[in-house]
Design an enzyme around this catalytic site. Structure first.
Site, short mmCIF file in Angstrom:
data_model
loop_
_atom_site.label_atom_id
_atom_site.label_comp_id
_atom_site.label_asym_id
_atom_site.label_seq_id
_atom_site.Cartn_x
_atom_site.Cartn_y
_atom_site.Cartn_z
N ASP A 143 -10.12 -5.66 -3.10
CA ASP A 143 -9.51 -4.63 -2.26
C ASP A 143 -10.42 -3.39 -2.28
O ASP A 143 -10.68 -2.84 -3.36
CB ASP A 143 -8.13 -4.31 -2.83
CG ASP A 143 -7.32 -3.37 -1.98
OD1 ASP A 143 -7.91 -2.44 -1.38
OD2 ASP A 143 -6.09 -3.54 -1.92
N SER A 186 0.84 -1.19 0.00
CA SER A 186 0.00 0.00 0.00
C SER A 186 0.88 1.25 0.00
O SER A 186 1.66 1.44 -0.92
CB SER A 186 -0.96 -0.05 1.19
OG SER A 186 -2.01 0.87 1.04
N HIS A 211 -7.35 -6.12 1.15
CA HIS A 211 -6.15 -5.29 1.37
C HIS A 211 -5.38 -5.71 2.61
O HIS A 211 -4.43 -5.04 3.01
CB HIS A 211 -6.62 -3.83 1.52
CG HIS A 211 -5.56 -2.78 1.31
ND1 HIS A 211 -4.96 -2.57 0.09
CD2 HIS A 211 -4.96 -1.89 2.16
CE1 HIS A 211 -4.07 -1.58 0.20
NE2 HIS A 211 -4.05 -1.16 1.45
#
Lengths: 283, 283
Positions: free
Chosen positions: A230, A153, A263
């Site tokens: 996600d 991320s 995620h």
């Protein structure tokens, strides 16, 4: 920055035949005490080993990846050390530092800030690329010529931008669910405005797609895993922008869309072995 | 306890091709809402799979093992579901319930308490052996004839005592760093006094060594891993007492002392694969 560096050991625990350590030191770049995790595989008892940096995402400390990713098993098998820095300075006391999950504490974005007051300590780019490697190289049996980088991320953004700007220092590069173009998503626009100011021209130096356009990448293929469930995929992560930038510059990208994954660290753990074996090919 | 059971889904996340869920339900045994983790391997999409219960140690919730042990990778490969209950009722409001890490909340010790006020809700033995299996059996594709149990520390004690008392219900049994004789260690003496009262004769029903003396064990070998750098080894855990009890009754025990390992999840993660492959032989 000169003279012998002092390192405090928080904990060292045996894990998969190696040792998982957590350490603390006073950082000149950030102006505060910084913690990091370092896994040393059993092979480190016999000589220097390659080193892989993991950069974590928003809100993380050095702990999340260390306890949740299951990285040590494969790292022990392959003989790779794993370094995990924190994601920002801590406790500098700047106004608003702890007000948001996506700016300030836990959200350093791996930049050297230029805007006051952040420019004093929010220097995670220099911390990760210079100060921490110098410290680890002095204190631990790692080979500075065999270093790779990956992250998740915000940390995927960090890994991409850091490697793209320092291709001689990183032999391998991968990411999970990276923010591929912070100039073009809400998380990134907020952070870059706050740390670098409103002039978007300066942001290009911290945007993976802009860096690929400007510099290309002569290293091995870039591996990216991305879950298609996600929740941040369309608004923040936008892997298609990375695919387009790589295609335009002839950069080899292995972008793997993973059906049903989100995620979280459950996603990371599911594919961490693939990433370690990928890096091991080049380290 | 009769009628359809209501189960609330807290989260379901894809992990190693299966799903890691966290669920909540109102428990008749404990008188409060209870959470548990359940990993379903990909094989569960095609039919019923064997089920392995993990019982956690002091201070844990259902989360610790789920995020730290790295169990899902091997469970997905072997096609085993993993159920992880919490370690006590929560929020019953008994005086002193939250005052200590080793009694009350997070420290149910897998007993049915007889002392007031604990006897109302601190019924983790019945919760783990009856209510939770009935609920999971109703809601998920698991095979009630193929169930094993394992755990850590207080949860190792729980796994041992529960299997020893219900040999028909558990086909396989292992533990990490178990409290093998709570009658003979400070943690156990405190808990058994508080939950069962001062009459030590009643404690024998929740002491693995006493149960082996009284009942033996006709199941497969019992696997125990124990770190020799565990800070609780000599005062609380005392694996030699289990070895002696098993030897006296001819029970097969595979006690593996692990050099340099401590009491943490880094230790558990290092050997979780061994335990799953052990259970898979019997499930």
């Amino acid at each position: 920055m000169s003279g012998p560096k002092i390192l405090e050991t928080i904990s060292v625990q045996k894990c998969f035949g190696g040792t998982q350590g957590v350490y603390r030191h006073e950082s000149a770049e950030t102006g505060c005490a910084m913690r990091f995790g370092l896994f040393l595989p059993p092979q480190a008892e016999r000589g220097k080993v390659p080193l892989l940096y993991w950069l974590s995402g928003l809100t993380c400390t050095e702990e999340n990846f260390v306890v949740k990713a299951g990285v040590q098993r494969v790292a022990a098998e392959l003989g790779i050390a794993i370094a995990v820095p924190d994601t920002s300075p801590r406790g500098l006391g700047y106004p608003g530092e702890d007000d948001a999950y996506d700016f300030g504490s836990g959200a350093g974005f791996y930049v050297d800030a230029t805007e006051a007051p952040w420019h004093h300590g929010y220097r995670m780019y220099s911390y990760v690329t210079k100060e921490l490697p110098a410290l680890i190289g002095e204190k631990f049996p790692v080979d500075p010529a065999r270093v790779g980088i990956f992250g998740h991320s915000m940390g995927g953004h960090g890994a991409l931008t850091i490697a793209l700007k320092n291709p001689a220092s990183y032999k391998s590069l991968s990411a999970f669910s990276p923010i591929v173009s912070p100039m073009r998503c809400p998380w990134g626009e907020k952070a870059l405005t706050g740390y670098l100011g409103a002039d978007r021209a300066t942001w290009r130096d911290y945007d993976a797609t802009a860096l690929i356009e400007a510099r290309g990448w002569q290293g091995p293929p870039i591996l990216v895993d991305q879950g298609d469930a996600d929740p941040f995929l369309e608004r923040e992560l936008k892997p298609e922008l990375l695919r387009e930038a790589c295609a335009a510059k002839g950069v080899s990208l292995d972008l793997r869309m993973r059906e049903g994954y989100d995620h979280s660290y459950f996603f990371i753990a599911s594919f961490i072995e693939d990433h370690l074996r990928f890096h091991a090919k080049y380290l």
